[in-house]
Design an enzyme around this catalytic site. Structure first.
Site, short mmCIF file in Angstrom:
data_model
loop_
_atom_site.label_atom_id
_atom_site.label_comp_id
_atom_site.label_asym_id
_atom_site.label_seq_id
_atom_site.Cartn_x
_atom_site.Cartn_y
_atom_site.Cartn_z
CG HIS A 1 -5.78 -15.33 -6.49
ND1 HIS A 1 -5.23 -15.95 -7.60
CD2 HIS A 1 -7.08 -15.15 -6.76
CE1 HIS A 1 -6.18 -16.13 -8.52
NE2 HIS A 1 -7.31 -15.66 -8.03
CG ASP A 2 -8.51 -18.69 -6.51
OD1 ASP A 2 -8.62 -18.96 -7.73
OD2 ASP A 2 -8.93 -17.65 -5.99
CG ASN B 1 -3.22 5.22 -1.10
OD1 ASN B 1 -3.26 4.19 -0.41
ND2 ASN B 1 -4.09 5.49 -2.05
CG ASP C 1 -5.99 2.81 0.37
OD1 ASP C 1 -6.59 2.94 -0.72
OD2 ASP C 1 -5.07 1.97 0.56
CG ASP D 1 -6.55 -12.59 -13.56
OD1 ASP D 1 -6.08 -12.91 -12.46
OD2 ASP D 1 -7.28 -13.33 -14.25
CD GLU E 1 -8.84 -20.37 -12.45
OE1 GLU E 1 -9.71 -19.63 -12.94
OE2 GLU E 1 -8.71 -20.52 -11.22
CG ASP F 1 -1.66 1.27 1.46
OD1 ASP F 1 -2.05 1.55 2.60
OD2 ASP F 1 -1.84 2.01 0.47
CG ASP G 1 -11.24 -15.96 -13.57
OD1 ASP G 1 -10.48 -16.35 -12.68
OD2 ASP G 1 -12.47 -15.83 -13.42
CG ASP H 1 -1.29 1.63 -3.76
OD1 ASP H 1 -1.65 2.17 -2.70
OD2 ASP H 1 -0.09 1.51 -4.10
O1 TEU Z 1 -11.23 -19.22 -9.70
C1 TEU Z 1 -11.90 -20.27 -10.37
C2 TEU Z 1 -12.16 -21.39 -9.50
O2 TEU Z 1 -12.25 -22.51 -9.88
C3 TEU Z 1 -12.37 -21.07 -8.09
O3 TEU Z 1 -13.70 -21.42 -7.79
C4 TEU Z 1 -11.38 -21.84 -7.29
O4 TEU Z 1 -11.34 -23.16 -7.77
C5 TEU Z 1 -11.87 -21.88 -5.90
O5 TEU Z 1 -11.96 -20.56 -5.51
C6 TEU Z 1 -10.88 -22.66 -5.06
O6 TEU Z 1 -11.50 -22.81 -3.82
C7 TEU Z 1 -11.17 -18.03 -10.49
C8 TEU Z 1 -10.38 -16.99 -9.72
O7 TEU Z 1 -9.04 -17.44 -9.55
C9 TEU Z 1 -11.07 -16.79 -8.40
O8 TEU Z 1 -10.32 -15.90 -7.56
C10 TEU Z 1 -12.44 -16.21 -8.67
O9 TEU Z 1 -13.16 -16.12 -7.44
C11 TEU Z 1 -13.24 -17.10 -9.63
O10 TEU Z 1 -12.48 -17.56 -10.74
C12 TEU Z 1 -14.39 -16.31 -10.23
O11 TEU Z 1 -13.86 -15.33 -11.08
#
Ligand code: TEU
Length: 556
Positions: free
Chosen positions: A332-333, A23, A25, A98, A256, A21, A199, A29
């Site tokens: 991130h998932d 700034n 908040d 993305d 993906e 970050d 995605d 960013d």
């Molecule tokens: O994720 C796709 C997806 O399959 C997700 O449901 C993932 O398998 C699940 O979150 C795992 O527990 C993509 C993006 O990476 C995710 O951040 C988004 O939430 C999702 O698509 C919808 O755009």
């Protein structure tokens, strides 16, 4: 196969809202990313994948886009994006954006028009259907709980949303939708962007007629994935995308693709497929599914090594010489790699983080490093539901605990602590100052309490740190055709303690040996005396004796 720049590249994934970050908040960013480019450059990566930075109501942390051509104000503006792009290129790094085009935000102008009336020109940009006997058109369950159908009073129809109701699915059967997507892709590529991560790109072609999904467990809602993954028209759409857009630029594309098989992937990324370059497959990250199918990923059980080896080896062998793998432990998932696949105890965290990194980075494919993975960052282990921010985690808790009453609060909190996406989204740990140097404000998501011990500042001062170990792995790949192009042969597939495999290329051999346990064990591998030890996480080599989480790579 003609060699491509992205085959030798290593990608670093930046989740901007949790990176830096600038700034105060409390939200990361683009200027923060700009400030940290020297750190990313020092790691030695070639490409940065930025999670969505477009205008969005943020129902799903930016995966609900309301304007594809403008920057989310809390991340900055197009001016700072252009500065970031120019600086990345000046530093010799490429940027992959993305691309989220399976769905938009319900605040996108297209959807605002589409829902106005049944004869609006944008009506068929989305998937609208009449209900059935006063209910949703079919039994499909959303990834974020409930039905995939939302009733719209104004036009008395339901619209499809595989994810949140604020993420209506685009109707890819409509050529006008595809043309709009090609246009927005060209907008970013003409700015100089070097590619896209796409995605859930294998969800674009839904089952004809949108029939009910199989529901053997007689759940309230059925698993939607078999009805939308790898559908009949997907190849046509990806082929058109390549022909109309991608083939006109020297760019990288990674799709993906939840539940895609190697056979599917070869259709989309085969060297002569003229569609995408590579896929993110899910086999090795969905091994810990709960025995109760209603719980899906929500589980806290360890993963059996033989299952992990089978999942990874299957893809290595299937795509060798025919396609190209992406290599990743987390993003991130997903849960943090060292917590899900290694051992995040103070005693073994660094050893197992280096072991996991070696095991993956010596394979064939393009490695992806998720921000903080290079530090050995761990799951956050939040213990209150209020600490979670992720829509998937919160919706799952209410569906599973409150609505369907499948498990109790404590069990679900254990599952969240292992599998919640927020584990990967806690702010980057830069140093041991307040908020780990991530922000001077109130962080949007609670930091992992271990940032005093695990942070970039400490690791940059320690030549034995996980950071410098990743730097060495990246450097090895850059210098070695054997690592990049060698084939893959797994050794001892039934061994549930050691992951061992060989790579061979033009007479050179790489032997990778990783002990996935906290035990001291012994394994014998025939290696010539001429061998050299390319990289290892212990100073000395004790031959057949493998210490806890010991990994070593022989070259000969
Ligand atoms: O994720 C796709 C997806 O399959 C997700 O449901 C993932 O398998 C699940 O979150 C795992 O527990 C993509 C993006 O990476 C995710 O951040 C988004 O939430 C999702 O698509 C919808 O755009």
């Amino acid at each position: 196969m003609k060699k491509k720049w992205w085959q030798r590249a290593v990608v670093y994934q930046v989740y901007p809202r949790s990176f830096q970050d600038s700034n105060g908040d409390g939200v990361g960013d683009l200027r923060g990313v700009l400030q940290r480019l020297p750190y990313i450059k020092k790691l030695g990566v070639d490409v940065i994948w930025l999670n969505p930075i477009y205008k969005s109501p943020d129902k799903d942390n930016g995966y609900d886009i309301s304007d594809y051509r403008s920057i989310q104000p809390k991340f900055g503006d197009m001016k700072v994006f252009d500065q970031l792009l120019a600086e990345m290129h000046r530093l010799g790094m490429k940027i992959v954006m993305d691309l989220v085009v399976n769905h938009t935000s319900d605040q996108h102008e297209w959807f605002k028009q589409s829902r106005l009336s049944r004869d609006n020109p944008y009506r068929n940009f989305y998937i609208w259907r009449d209900g059935k006997n006063g209910h949703a058109p079919n039994n499909w369950g959303s990834y974020f709980g409930g039905s995939t159908w939302e009733y719209d009073k104004k036009t008395e129809q339901y619209y499809l949303h595989l994810f949140a109701k604020g993420q209506p699915d685009l109707n890819w059967e409509n050529p006008a939708v595809r043309e709009q997507v090609w246009k927005l892709m060209r907008f970013w590529l003409n700015k100089g962007v070097d590619g896209f991560r796409m995605d859930v790109i294998n969800f674009l072609s839904k089952a004809a007629g949108l029939p009910d999904a199989p529901n053997p467990e007689n759940s309230e809602y059925a698993n939607v994935e078999p009805m939308v993954a790898d559908g009949l028209k997907l190849n046509d759409y990806l082929h058109e995308m390549n022909e109309k857009v991608l083939s006109h630029y020297d760019v990288m594309s990674v799709g993906e693709m939840p539940s895609s098989t190697p056979k599917d992937a070869l259709q989309y990324t085969g060297l002569d497929a003229h569609e995408l370059n590579m896929v993110f497959q899910f086999d090795h990250v969905t091994l810990a599914l709960n025995d109760d199918p209603r719980l899906g990923k929500w589980n806290d059980q360890p993963i059996k090594l033989v299952d992990l080896k089978k999942a990874l080896s299957k893809w290595q062998v299937a795509l060798d010489g025919k396609g190209w793998n992406s290599l990743y432990w987390n993003n991130h998932d997903r849960a943090r790699a060292v917590s899900r696949f290694g051992n995040d105890s103070p005693q073994y965290r660094e050893l197992s983080a280096k072991m996991l990194a070696t095991t993956l980075h010596m394979m064939q494919g393009t490695p992806y490093i998720y921000q903080g993975e290079e530090l050995g960052m761990t799951n956050a282990y939040f213990n209150r539901l209020e600490e979670y921010k992720d829509i998937e985690s919160i919706e799952a808790y209410h569906q599973i605990v409150d609505h369907e009453k499948i498990v109790d609060h404590d069990t679900m909190m254990r599952y969240l602590a292992m599998e919640s996406r927020d584990n990967a989204r806690t702010p980057m740990q830069w140093d041991d100052s307040i908020n780990a140097g991530f922000t001077t404000g109130k962080p949007w998501l609670k930091l992992n309490k271990n940032y005093h011990e695990i942070n970039a500042k400490a690791e940059l001062k320690d030549q034995q740190s996980v950071f410098y170990y990743y730097q060495k792995l990246i450097n090895l790949r850059h210098q070695s055709d054997l690592i990049v192009y060698g084939n893959y042969v797994e050794l001892n597939p039934d061994d549930n303690e050691v992951f061992a495999y060989k790579r061979e290329y033009q007479g050179q051999v790489l032997l990778v040996i990783s002990n996935f346990t906290s035990k001291q064990i012994s394994r014998h591998f025939e290696v010539p005396t001429t061998k050299s030890r390319l990289i290892a996480n212990y100073d000395d080599d004790q031959g057949d004796r493998l210490r806890p989480y010991e990994t070593k790579v022989y070259a000969y």
